[in-house]
Motif scaffolding. Structure first.
Motif, PDB file in Angstrom:
ATOM      1  N   ALA A 144       0.489  -0.926   0.121  1.00  0.00           N
ATOM      2  CA  ALA A 144       0.281   0.625   0.604  1.00  0.00           C
ATOM      3  C   ALA A 144       1.297   0.760  -0.268  1.00  0.00           C
ATOM      4  CB  ALA A 144      -1.134   0.108   1.326  1.00  0.00           C
ATOM      5  N   HIS A 145       2.293   1.463   0.837  1.00  0.00           N
ATOM      6  CA  HIS A 145       2.583   2.362   0.786  1.00  0.00           C
ATOM      7  C   HIS A 145       3.543   2.978  -0.327  1.00  0.00           C
ATOM      8  CE1 HIS A 145       6.918   3.904   2.828  1.00  0.00           C
ATOM      9  NE2 HIS A 145       5.764   5.387   2.095  1.00  0.00           N
ATOM     10  N   VAL A 146       3.786   1.408  -1.228  1.00  0.00           N
ATOM     11  CA  VAL A 146       4.633   2.013  -2.523  1.00  0.00           C
ATOM     12  C   VAL A 146       3.599   2.524  -3.614  1.00  0.00           C
ATOM     13  CG1 VAL A 146       5.568   0.684  -4.443  1.00  0.00           C
ATOM     14  CG2 VAL A 146       6.072  -0.111  -2.277  1.00  0.00           C
ATOM     15  N   ILE A 147       2.544   1.870  -3.610  1.00  0.00           N
ATOM     16  CA  ILE A 147       1.073   2.553  -4.918  1.00  0.00           C
ATOM     17  C   ILE A 147       0.680   3.953  -3.952  1.00  0.00           C
ATOM     18  CG2 ILE A 147      -1.084   1.560  -4.761  1.00  0.00           C
ATOM     19  CD1 ILE A 147      -1.140  -0.961  -4.418  1.00  0.00           C
TER      20      ILE A 147
ATOM     21  N   ASP B  75       4.524   5.400  -4.901  1.00  0.00           N
ATOM     22  CA  ASP B  75       5.607   5.596  -5.955  1.00  0.00           C
ATOM     23  C   ASP B  75       4.127   5.817  -7.011  1.00  0.00           C
ATOM     24  OD1 ASP B  75       8.566   5.421  -5.591  1.00  0.00           O
ATOM     25  OD2 ASP B  75       6.982   3.694  -4.077  1.00  0.00           O
ATOM     26  N   GLY B  76       2.638   6.202  -6.903  1.00  0.00           N
ATOM     27  CA  GLY B  76       1.846   5.802  -7.766  1.00  0.00           C
ATOM     28  C   GLY B  76       0.841   7.479  -7.699  1.00  0.00           C
ATOM     29  N   LEU B  77      -0.290   6.973  -6.594  1.00  0.00           N
ATOM     30  CA  LEU B  77      -1.249   8.196  -6.179  1.00  0.00           C
ATOM     31  C   LEU B  77      -0.511   8.843  -5.976  1.00  0.00           C
ATOM     32  CD1 LEU B  77      -3.603   6.052  -3.567  1.00  0.00           C
ATOM     33  CD2 LEU B  77      -3.689   6.219  -6.740  1.00  0.00           C
ATOM     34  N   GLU B  78       0.897   9.281  -5.501  1.00  0.00           N
ATOM     35  CA  GLU B  78       1.308  11.032  -4.874  1.00  0.00           C
ATOM     36  C   GLU B  78       1.684  11.669  -6.315  1.00  0.00           C
ATOM     37  OE1 GLU B  78       3.814  11.014  -1.831  1.00  0.00           O
ATOM     38  OE2 GLU B  78       2.841  10.386  -0.231  1.00  0.00           O
ATOM     39  N   ARG B  79       2.014  10.597  -7.049  1.00  0.00           N
ATOM     40  CA  ARG B  79       2.538  11.005  -8.116  1.00  0.00           C
ATOM     41  C   ARG B  79       1.565  11.511  -9.301  1.00  0.00           C
ATOM     42  NH1 ARG B  79       6.493   6.383 -10.569  1.00  0.00           N
ATOM     43  NH2 ARG B  79       7.332   7.888 -12.053  1.00  0.00           N
ATOM     44  N   PHE B  80       0.804  11.188  -9.815  1.00  0.00           N
ATOM     45  CA  PHE B  80      -0.840  10.819 -10.526  1.00  0.00           C
ATOM     46  C   PHE B  80      -2.152  11.244  -9.873  1.00  0.00           C
ATOM     47  CE2 PHE B  80       2.435   7.385 -11.993  1.00  0.00           C
ATOM     48  CZ  PHE B  80       3.296   7.972 -12.754  1.00  0.00           C
TER      49      PHE B  80
ATOM     50  N   SER C 278      -8.295  13.458   1.422  1.00  0.00           N
ATOM     51  CA  SER C 278      -9.394  12.090   1.360  1.00  0.00           C
ATOM     52  C   SER C 278      -8.529  11.881   3.164  1.00  0.00           C
ATOM     53  CB  SER C 278      -8.640  10.944   1.206  1.00  0.00           C
ATOM     54  OG  SER C 278      -7.242  10.271   0.899  1.00  0.00           O
ATOM     55  N   GLY C 279      -7.576  12.692   4.037  1.00  0.00           N
ATOM     56  CA  GLY C 279      -6.640  12.004   4.622  1.00  0.00           C
ATOM     57  C   GLY C 279      -6.244  10.466   5.049  1.00  0.00           C
ATOM     58  N   LEU C 280      -6.449  10.164   6.190  1.00  0.00           N
ATOM     59  CA  LEU C 280      -5.701   8.582   6.129  1.00  0.00           C
ATOM     60  C   LEU C 280      -7.235   7.449   5.220  1.00  0.00           C
ATOM     61  CD1 LEU C 280      -4.400   8.356   9.779  1.00  0.00           C
ATOM     62  CD2 LEU C 280      -3.680   8.197   6.864  1.00  0.00           C
ATOM     63  N   LYS C 281      -8.273   7.793   5.226  1.00  0.00           N
ATOM     64  CA  LYS C 281      -9.158   7.048   4.340  1.00  0.00           C
ATOM     65  C   LYS C 281      -8.427   6.221   3.794  1.00  0.00           C
ATOM     66  CE  LYS C 281     -13.530   9.428   6.280  1.00  0.00           C
ATOM     67  NZ  LYS C 281     -14.491  10.336   6.073  1.00  0.00           N
ATOM     68  N   CYS C 282      -7.967   6.982   2.601  1.00  0.00           N
ATOM     69  CA  CYS C 282      -7.475   6.238   1.177  1.00  0.00           C
ATOM     70  C   CYS C 282      -6.390   4.984   1.505  1.00  0.00           C
ATOM     71  CB  CYS C 282      -7.142   7.096   0.600  1.00  0.00           C
ATOM     72  SG  CYS C 282      -8.420   8.210  -1.110  1.00  0.00           S
ATOM     73  N   GLU C 283      -5.526   5.720   2.194  1.00  0.00           N
ATOM     74  CA  GLU C 283      -4.020   4.556   2.373  1.00  0.00           C
ATOM     75  C   GLU C 283      -5.164   3.428   3.027  1.00  0.00           C
ATOM     76  OE1 GLU C 283      -4.481   7.999   3.232  1.00  0.00           O
ATOM     77  OE2 GLU C 283      -3.082   8.668   2.500  1.00  0.00           O
TER      78      GLU C 283
END
Length: 524
Positions: free
Chosen positions: A360-363, A366-371, A379-384
């Motif tokens: 989840a951390h890598v997604i 390395d994914g959501l934060e970039r795109f 969303s706070g921590l709900k998404c995580e």
């Protein structure tokens, strides 16, 4: 559930239920501290180094290892573990090269380093390779744990997959990395307790001790192992296992987010270094204890068989992997057998929780934060938490598919998935270490080195099927072969392709780091 038919006594059930409730309670307790993404994925970078080191051992020793080590000793002897001290030789490389660089950069993902060293495409490749291999690993760990406990108790595999999966997903999702690390610490304690119980009860049942056990073990030829062989099909040699253990640890500790995430959760370079020492020593201690369990169980089985040693060796070879589980169910008193089953579950759940959180951390990193950073910020921590739940559910689904496929086919799908799971260990190590060690290696050299390493992994793992070899190459060459061939390929190609701009390498390579004066006393 009918306790009589399951092989579980009331005290066994109480131990297992209490263990599950304790984990769930830990998740709920640490959920209150989750207030930011850094807290959720890195425990606020304030975790004690000793606890982090123990957590890393518990994570990397899964159920497959915990259950298979005694069976490996019984069937083949000490060969697989003859180079166990290679764990210690990894420490200078990781503590002097990997940890100072990553801690100095204050990154959150090891694949973030790849972007700084090369570019975004290399970071994406590294992250995708990690996600593919570790998603498979999560499903495989969950299936093997469920299969082992099912074989001992008769409880259906799918029931165990759901119970283990749901409990692990729940405390991991709500408690974040802090809950994962502290529950790993608890689970390591249970794993040690389980490994201690076996030789104690063997001594009670046989009224013999380690001296007699080792004599029988050595008389059976289990202490003899070939030092080295140039024949790559020889199953195990001391030299080959030394390279296998060394290269697996180098690649895992340096290029796998599950391990790197632990360093980044500590407050300083010195703390991260100490955590690695604890991890290496803890792995040696636990695996050595499991090896001793194998020696004890070999002697126990021989004593009970009454057969001549030569006849017994042929019989035990077919049953080696079942001796440990069978002893737990048939020989241990009620409650203690529940503790051993909890140890098997602990080996799985510590790996599962770490895998879920790291994936989840890598997604996210390395994914959501970039795109899709705007979506994440609102969303706070709900998404995580939702993402961690999805990752865990996906792994649970893989385990259920494996369970169904194993019943419907005659394929050894577990062995197949283990081969696939190890394909990317060496190639990921090539991306990270060619960047850390070789100044001349740029994007093109690193990518081709990765491809060479992956091809080497494929040839070693599936050479018999792909190339029509008469014998399979030994499994011990998968990681060292791919890592060292890939590193050599990247280095040679760096003299063909243009080198990277030296200005962008500051603080990103070993040579630049050695000249960097900003790290003093091991602290940032």
């Amino acid at each position: 559930m009918d306790l009589a038919s399951s092989g579980l006594g009331r005290w066994d059930v109480l131990v297992l239920v209490g263990y599950m409730l304790l984990l769930s309670g830990a998740g709920a307790y640490f959920a209150r501290r989750q207030c930011s993404r850094e807290e959720y994925f890195l425990a606020g970078r304030r975790m004690p180094w000793f606890v982090v080191g123990v957590s890393l051992v518990a994570t990397l020793i899964s159920t497959a290892t915990y259950v298979s080590v005694p069976g490996e000793m019984i069937r083949y002897g000490i060969g697989f573990f003859s180079a166990l001290l290679a764990h210690l030789l990894v420490i200078p490389v990781v503590t002097r090269v990997v940890i100072p660089t990553l801690m100095r950069l204050r990154i959150r993902s090891v694949y973030e380093y790849l972007e700084r060293r090369y570019d975004e495409s290399v970071r994406t490749l590294g992250a995708l390779a990690f996600l593919l291999s570790r998603l498979i690993w999560v499903g495989l760990v969950l299936y093997t744990a469920s299969f082992a406990v099912s074989a001992m108790t008769g409880v259906p595999i799918w029931t165990l997959v759901l119970v283990i999966g749901i409990v692990t997903i729940s405390y991991t999702t709500i408690g974040g990395l802090r809950a994962v690390i502290w529950t790993d610490f608890l689970q390591f304690t249970i794993m040690i307790g389980g490994a201690l119980a076996i030789p104690i009860f063997v001594a009670i049942r046989t009224e013999t001790g380690p001296g007699v056990w080792w004599y029988l073990f050595s008389q059976a030829g289990r202490t003899q192992v070939e030092s080295f062989s140039f024949d790559p099909t020889v199953r195990v040699t001391i030299g080959g296992m030394f390279l296998a253990i060394f290269s697996w640890n180098i690649c895992t500790y340096g290029a796998d987010q599950i391990a790197v995430q632990r360093y980044l959760s500590t407050p300083s370079v010195e703390a991260a270094r100490r955590s690695l020492w604890i991890s290496a020593l803890g792995a040696i201690v636990l695996v050595s204890m499991l090896m001793f369990c194998g020696v004890a169980l070999f002697a126990f089985s021989y004593t009970r068989s009454g057969a001549p040693l030569a006849t017994f060796q042929a019989e035990i070879a077919r049953e080696a992997d079942r001796v440990f589980p069978r002893f737990i169910v048939q020989e241990l008193p009620e409650g203690i057998s529940g503790l051993l089953m909890a140890a098997i579950l602990a080996a799985a759940m510590s790996s599962l929780s770490s895998g879920i959180n790291a994936i989840a951390h890598v997604i996210v990193t390395d994914g959501l934060e970039r795109f899709g950073e705007r979506f994440s910020a609102r969303s706070g921590l709900k998404c995580e938490r939702a993402l961690a739940g999805v990752v865990g559910t996906f792994g649970l689904g893989i385990a259920l598919i494996l369970a169904a496929a194993m019943q419907a086919t005659e394929w050894n799908l577990v062995e197949l998935m283990e081969r696939v799971n190890h394909l990317f260990v060496g190639p990921l190590g090539v991306l990270v270490f060619s960047g850390l060690i070789f100044l001349r290696v740029g994007k093109a050299s690193a990518l081709i080195g990765f491809a060479i390493a992956l091809l080497t992994s494929l040839v070693v793992s599936f050479g018999k099927e792909l190339l029509g070899l008469t014998k399979s190459l030994s499994f011990m060459w998968v990681i060292p072969g791919s890592f060292f061939v890939g590193m050599l390929g990247a280095l040679v190609l760096s003299f063909i392709f243009p080198p990277p701009d030296r200005a962008r390498l500051i603080g990103l390579t070993l040579r630049e780091l050695q000249g960097e004066p900003t790290i003093r006393g091991g602290r940032l």
